[in-house]
Every structure is written in C-alpha cells, then in structure tokens.
Design an enzyme around this catalytic site. Structure first.
Site, PDB file in Angstrom:
ATOM      1  N   HIS A 176       0.857  -1.186   0.000  1.00 21.35           N
ATOM      2  CA  HIS A 176       0.000   0.000   0.000  1.00 21.35           C
ATOM      3  C   HIS A 176       0.891   1.232   0.000  1.00 21.35           C
ATOM      4  CE1 HIS A 176      -3.329  -2.712   1.815  1.00 21.35           C
ATOM      5  NE2 HIS A 176      -3.414  -2.661   0.502  1.00 21.35           N
ATOM      6  N   ASN A 256      -3.114  -6.168  -2.526  1.00 18.99           N
ATOM      7  CA  ASN A 256      -3.342  -7.110  -1.434  1.00 18.99           C
ATOM      8  C   ASN A 256      -4.799  -7.556  -1.328  1.00 18.99           C
ATOM      9  OD1 ASN A 256      -2.219  -8.715   0.645  1.00 18.99           O
ATOM     10  ND2 ASN A 256      -3.115  -7.353   2.179  1.00 18.99           N
ATOM     11  N   HIS A 313       2.562  -3.746   6.980  1.00 16.36           N
ATOM     12  CA  HIS A 313       1.583  -2.679   6.740  1.00 16.36           C
ATOM     13  C   HIS A 313       1.619  -1.656   7.881  1.00 16.36           C
ATOM     14  CE1 HIS A 313      -0.744  -4.519   3.389  1.00 16.36           C
ATOM     15  NE2 HIS A 313      -0.304  -5.649   3.916  1.00 16.36           N
ATOM     16  N   SER A 314       0.880  -0.579   7.707  1.00 16.36           N
ATOM     17  CA  SER A 314       0.587   0.377   8.769  1.00 16.36           C
ATOM     18  C   SER A 314      -0.789   0.992   8.438  1.00 16.36           C
ATOM     19  CB  SER A 314       1.655   1.477   8.840  1.00 16.36           C
ATOM     20  OG  SER A 314       1.584   2.359   7.742  1.00 16.36           O
ATOM     21  N   GLU A 389       0.743  -4.713  11.275  1.00 12.78           N
ATOM     22  CA  GLU A 389       0.296  -3.338  11.109  1.00 12.78           C
ATOM     23  C   GLU A 389       1.105  -2.512  12.107  1.00 12.78           C
ATOM     24  OE1 GLU A 389      -1.839  -1.988   9.033  1.00 12.78           O
ATOM     25  OE2 GLU A 389      -3.135  -3.604   8.292  1.00 12.78           O
TER      26      GLU A 389
END
Length: 423
Positions: A176, A256, A313-314, A389
């Site tokens: 992302h 994703n 991810h975050s 995350e």
C-alpha cells in the site's frame, strides 16, 4: 490498513486524481472520533460534510480527514474526538524533508542516519544496492518481476552458511503506497541483520545460518512514487480502469486484495468497484505486481520450505495471523501462531512500550479476500504467515513523523528476532 471510501469524498482524496494534479492537503485536519458502538449514528451526523475515512474499526472509532472549509462545522456536531493532524499539509511537508543520501564508504554499511528521515524512491534503490555491496558474500539481489509502469520489484536475499537450500523467510512491504514506514522498517531490520552478522552477533548469525531471508521492500513502486510526487495518501497501484467500468476516471487496484486465492468469497472483504480503495481487480491475480509476487513465492516454495512470511503494513499496531477470508475456518496451527504472536507482542512492548493487538485477521480486524497471508499459508505452505500493522494506533496514522522511524525499527527488530528464534 483499509481505507474505506464514503459518499461525498473530496476530490482531492479520491482515486480519480489525474497524475498532473498534485494534491494539496493544506488546511485539512484529521480526527479520531469515538463511536461507542454507534458508527451509523456518527456517519449520519457526518453526512453533511466532506470527509475521508482512514480506518475500518467503526465499532470503536472513526479516523477521518476533513477539508479546512468543513472543520468548524465538524467541531459543532457534538461528537467526541481527538486531534490527529491540525494541518495535514504541514505534517506531509515535514515528512518530505528528505536528507540527501551520501552512499557508503568502501567495506562499510551506509551511515545509519538513513533512518532519521524518509527518502525518495531512487535513493531507496541505491540504498538496497549498497546493502548488497556491504555483504557481497552473503547476499544476492533478487526480483519478483516488474510493475505496470516498468519498475523492477527488486529485493535482497540474505544468507549465512550454505545459502540457497535452507528454509525460507519472505518479507515484503509498501504494497500500500502511502504506508511509508513499512519499507523503512524492512530496511532497518535488514540493515541490522547484516551489521549483526558482520560483527559476530550470535543470535543474528544463527538466524542467517539457519534460514534464507528474502526481502522485497517495494511491492507497489508505482503507487509509492505517486504517493511521493502527487498524492501522499494514495493506496493502490496505478492500473487504469477496466474498459467496461462505469467510471473511467478511477485508477488503481489493491494488490493485497488481488492474490489468486479466496479472491471474492467474503462479502465486504474486498470491492468489485474500481473506484474503491480495496478494489480487487477484474480477475484473480490480474495485476503484474501480484503475478510477479505469486511466481516468486511459488518458485521458492517449490524448492525450499517457507518457514515465516510477513506482509508489512501500517497503521493500527496489530500482529495478524490466518485467516482473513474466513472467521470460521481455523488455520491448522492457529494456536501455535497466535501464542507466538502474543509472546512477540510482549517483546515489542519491552523496547519502547508500544502495545500491539494480535490474533487471526478476520476475528481481530476484518474480513479480507484475496489477501497475501492466506495465500502464503493455504497455498504456498508457509508455517507462519503474518501481517504486521505498524505504528501507530491513531495519533498520526499514515503520516507518521520521521522521528518515529528509528523506534519503530528498533522494536520490530527485537520482535522478529524473537519470532524467528522461537518458532
């Protein structure tokens, strides 16, 4: 983390922005609103303004960005909120105070001041080449293919003794585009693994002598460049709209949600709408980025056991395990994975006090169709298949200040060392 598009979104935050129009977030403010389990009531009050929703845990809170002209109206709604960004544009400018990359000296790693700021994409490419040059006998540049716009999906393979046939660890980041801290984190960990091996750190040497580590730092380089040059909050890749799409102005597929496994089995786990931020594509695995990743993973799985996979991810601070596509189908070794995730949570917390939530994706966060962790676990046979995350829980969200890059790397380095040595 998922980015849910709602009605009345400002043009500046939509998927429809032409490349020639740089998005200006000056005056935008970001807020976290407590919903107390009544998200629909909150959204009803918000319907009179333009806003963008940053998160999907609506049972607890909504994170939104509001254009300056609607901020006062928002503040008069009587909602319970806390400020995330007082001026989103100013926060983004602070992120973009890049330091010039000075490269590396002979026989050394790059200076670790790299982790004091974010960096342009071309500097990231050079940084990874310099990591390889600093560890030439125990690393190899690899690639999982080419992006839609022709960028190499480059990466690095690290190994200790007898590299090539040991069980594999596979990590990738920045699927992302706007999640900038993820590639900085995989860089921090990779940097310190190399440094530790070069300096006879026993734990690191054991890791690289036992496993072959593959790291692809930029799964979505086209989107990442777009997020740096045009729209800081861009999420998807840069694929054009399908020829038969009703809206021909919306670009991008969520890579994703595009994995060719359980691609559209769960309602709400992805979207068939090409304007949605979690648009899954027209067919399973129809993005070049995903096709390259699948081929890369399958090739490794055919010759090496995959021990540990992480999709970075975050934000939100979660350690997530299979499954995303079902809350009812339990992974065969789910208890083992979740128990280890709980131990890793404690190790991470000991570094800077950062608290993570852990558990299966569907139960802990939300349903996901066509996700990476399920493909790696169910199809590629990874024994441990996780998504992290990273920071934070909602103070800054996607626009995480540069001063947090290093502490994020420090806590995650300790976390993954523990995970790998205790599988």
């Amino acid at each position: 983390m998922r980015f849910q598009l709602l009605a009345l979104l400002p043009l500046a935050l939509s998927s429809a922005i032409p490349r020639s129009e740089t998005v200006n977030y000056d005056g935008y403010q970001a807020f976290r609103i407590k919903t107390h389990g009544n998200a629909e009531d909150v959204q009803g009050k918000l319907a009179s303004i333009k806003y963008n929703q940053w998160n999907y845990r609506m049972d607890e809170h909504l994170d939104i960005a509001v254009p300056g002209k609607d901020v006062e109206k928002f503040k008069q709604m009587g909602l319970e909120w806390q400020q995330m960004h007082e001026d989103l544009g100013a926060s983004i400018r602070e992120e973009k105070k890049y330091k010039k990359y000075s490269g590396r000296k002979p026989d050394s790693l790059p200076d670790d001041e790299w982790f004091d700021t974010y960096h342009p994409y071309e500097d990231h490419k050079q940084f990874w080449e310099d990591l390889h040059a600093a560890f030439p006998k125990n690393s190899k540049m690899v690639s999982s293919g080419t992006s839609l716009q022709g960028r190499d999906l480059f990466g690095l393979k690290l190994y200790g003794k007898q590299g090539g046939n040991k069980p594999a660890i596979i990590w990738h980041s920045n699927v992302h585009a706007r999640e900038w801290v993820t590639s900085m984190t995989t860089e921090y960990i990779t940097y310190n693994l190399i440094d530790g091996y070069r300096n006879d750190d026993a734990v690191v040497q054991n890791i690289l002598d036992t496993y072959d580590l593959y790291v692809i730092p930029f799964v979505n380089p086209d989107g990442f460049v777009y997020s740096q040059e045009v729209n800081r909050l861009w999420r998807k890749n840069r694929s054009p709209p399908p020829p038969d799409a009703a809206n021909q102005t919306c670009f991008g597929t969520d890579v994703n949600r595009n994995w060719p496994w359980k691609w559209n089995v769960v309602r709400g786990g992805s979207s068939p709408d090409n304007c949605a931020e979690d648009y899954r594509g027209e067919s399973p695995g129809d993005t070049p980025e995903n096709q390259g990743l699948v081929a890369f993973v399958d090739k490794i799985a055919a010759k090496q056991e995959i021990k540990f996979y992480v999709d970075w991810h975050s934000y939100g601070q979660y350690i997530l395990t299979p499954h995303g596509w079902s809350c009812k189908v339990v992974a065969e070794n789910s208890e083992e994975q979740v128990d280890l995730a709980g131990e890793v949570k404690q190790v991470i917390k000991e570094v800077h006090g950062t608290n993570f939530t852990y558990g299966p994706i569907c139960d802990t966060l939300y349903a996901v169709n066509g996700g990476s962790t399920d493909y790696l676990y169910d199809i590629a046979g990874a024994e441990y298949s996780w998504a992290f995350e990273l920071r934070d829980e909602g103070r800054f969200g996607f626009v995480l200040p540069p001063r947090q890059i290093r502490p994020v790397g420090e806590e995650m380095f300790e976390g993954v060392k523990y995970a790998i040595t205790n599988m």
